[in-house]
Design an enzyme around this catalytic site. Structure first.
Site, PDB file in Angstrom:
ATOM      1  N   ALA A 129       0.827  -1.219   0.029  1.00 32.59           N
ATOM      2  CA  ALA A 129      -0.073   0.026  -0.137  1.00 32.59           C
ATOM      3  C   ALA A 129       0.740   1.338  -0.077  1.00 32.59           C
ATOM      4  CB  ALA A 129      -0.605   0.030   1.061  1.00 32.59           C
ATOM      5  N   GLY A 165       1.897   3.329  -6.037  1.00 29.68           N
ATOM      6  CA  GLY A 165       1.271   2.802  -6.857  1.00 29.68           C
ATOM      7  C   GLY A 165      -0.200   2.163  -6.830  1.00 29.68           C
ATOM      8  N   SER A 214      -2.714 -10.543 -13.249  1.00 29.24           N
ATOM      9  CA  SER A 214      -2.247  -9.769 -14.438  1.00 29.24           C
ATOM     10  C   SER A 214      -2.748 -10.330 -15.694  1.00 29.24           C
ATOM     11  CB  SER A 214      -0.707  -9.960 -14.449  1.00 29.24           C
ATOM     12  OG  SER A 214      -0.182  -9.172 -15.551  1.00 29.24           O
ATOM     13  N   TYR A 224       7.471 -13.444 -13.389  1.00 29.24           N
ATOM     14  CA  TYR A 224       6.415 -12.825 -12.945  1.00 29.24           C
ATOM     15  C   TYR A 224       5.171 -13.446 -13.648  1.00 29.24           C
ATOM     16  CZ  TYR A 224       3.250  -8.855 -13.243  1.00 29.24           C
ATOM     17  OH  TYR A 224       2.043  -7.866 -13.183  1.00 29.24           O
TER      18      TYR A 224
END
Length: 270
Positions: free
Chosen positions: A11, A14, A143, A166
Site C-alpha cells: 500500500a 502505485g 495480471s 512474473y
C-alpha cells in the site's frame, strides 16, 4: 460501510496506495501493509487526511519472508475485531535486471514467493477473521500477463527471465484463487482475481524498462469494485480483465495442474 475494514498489501506506492486512498475516502477502515515504515507512515497520513469516518492502521512486513507473512497475519488477527476484505496487491515485478534470478528468505524464486506464496499464505492465515466477519472478500491482483507453470522447473532454475517468472507467478495466483474459492464455497468469503489495467504508471513498470500506457487510477476503479460492489457479493472463483469477467490462461482450468500447484504451495508455506 464505514465500519468495514480492508487490508491492502503493497500500500505504500502505485496501485496499493491508490486503492487505500479511495477506500479511506469512502469511509472504510484501511489497514496498510508495506515493508518500509517511513513510507507506510507517509501513506497513512495521506489516507487519514481524506478519511471519511474510518480509521487507518499500518502493518510492517517483508512478503519475501514467509515467517514475516505469518507473523503479520497473527498481529492482524490479534488486533483487528473484523476484516471485511483482503486485497493482495503487493508485487515483485520483472526487475531492473531481468536476467538476475533472486530468491526469497526461504530460498524460493522471488516472484513466485511474493506474487503467489505470500498472498496465499496470508489469505489462509486470515481465514478465521475473514469467515468471522462474513460476508467478506479476498481480491487477488493478478495480471493479463500469464504463462503456464512448468512443474519440472517451478522455480525457473533454467532459462530464467524476470518477466517470465512474473507471468508464471501471476498465473499461479489465479489458479490458487480458483482453488480457494471452491474450498470456501458457502462460507460467506468470496475469492476473485483481476487484471486491473494494462501497464500502469508504476515504479515496477518503469523499472523493467516498459512505457506506461494507463494511469494508476484506471487500475484502482476495477479493483475497488471487486471490494465494494454489492452486485458482486456472491461472485467467487472468477478472473476479471478490468471490469469484464473473462477466462484466464487455459492452465488455470486444468484440475490436475491446480492440484499439483496447491500440493506444492501448501508444503512451501508451512
Amino acid at each position: 460501510m464505514s465500519r468495514s475494514t480492508v487490508l491492502i498489501t503493497g500500500a505504500t506506492q502505485g496501485l496499493g496506495r491508490g486503492i487505500a486512498l479511495d477506500l479511506a475516502a469512502q469511509g472504510y477502515t484501511v489497514l496498510l501493509h508495506g515493508r518500509d515504515q517511513g513510507r507506510l507512515d507517509a501513506v497513512a497520513a495521506e489516507a487519514a487526511a481524506v478519511a471519511a469516518g474510518g480509521e487507518v492502521r499500518t502493518y510492517l512486513a517483508d512478503l519475501a519472508d514467509l515467517d514475516q507473512v505469518h507473523a503479520m497475519a497473527e498481529r492482524v488477527r490479534a488486533a483487528e475485531p473484523r476484516l471485511d476484505a483482503l486485497v493482495n496487491n503487493a508485487v515483485a515485478g520483472g526487475g531492473a535486471d531481468p536476467l538476475k534470478r533472486e530468491l526469497s528468505r526461504q530460498g524460493h524464486e522471488l516472484r513466485f514467493a511474493v506474487n503467489h506464496l505470500a498472498p496465499y499464505a496470508l489469505a489462509r492465515d486470515l481465514l478465521p477473521l475473514l469467515t468471522a466477519s462474513a460476508p467478506a472478500r479476498v481480491v487477488n491482483v493478478a495480471s493479463i500477463g500469464q504463462e503456464a507453470v512448468d512443474f519440472d522447473d517451478v522455480m525457473l532454475e533454467q532459462g530464467y527471465e524476470g518477466l517470465r517468472a512474473y507471468c508464471r507467478s501471476k498465473l499461479a495466483l489465479i489458479m490458487a484463487t480458483f482453488e480457494l474459492a471452491a474450498e470456501l464455497e458457502g462460507s460467506g468469503v468470496t475469492v476473485n482475481a483481476l487484471h486491473p489495467a494494462h501497464l500502469m504508471d508504476t515504479n515496477g513498470v518503469r523499472e523493467y524498462g516498459l512505457t506506461p500506457v494507463t494511469t494508476v487510477d484506471e487500475g484502482v476503479r476495477p479493483t475497488v469494485r471487486l471490494v465494494t460492489d454489492p452486485d458482486l457479493a456472491a461472485t467467487t472463483g472468477r478472473y476479471f480483465d478490468r471490469f469484464t469477467d473473462t477466462r484466464a490462461h487455459e492452465q488455470a482450468y486444468d484440475a490436475e495442474a491446480r492440484a499439483r500447484l496447491m500440493t506444492l504451495t501448501r508444503r512451501l508455506i508451512g
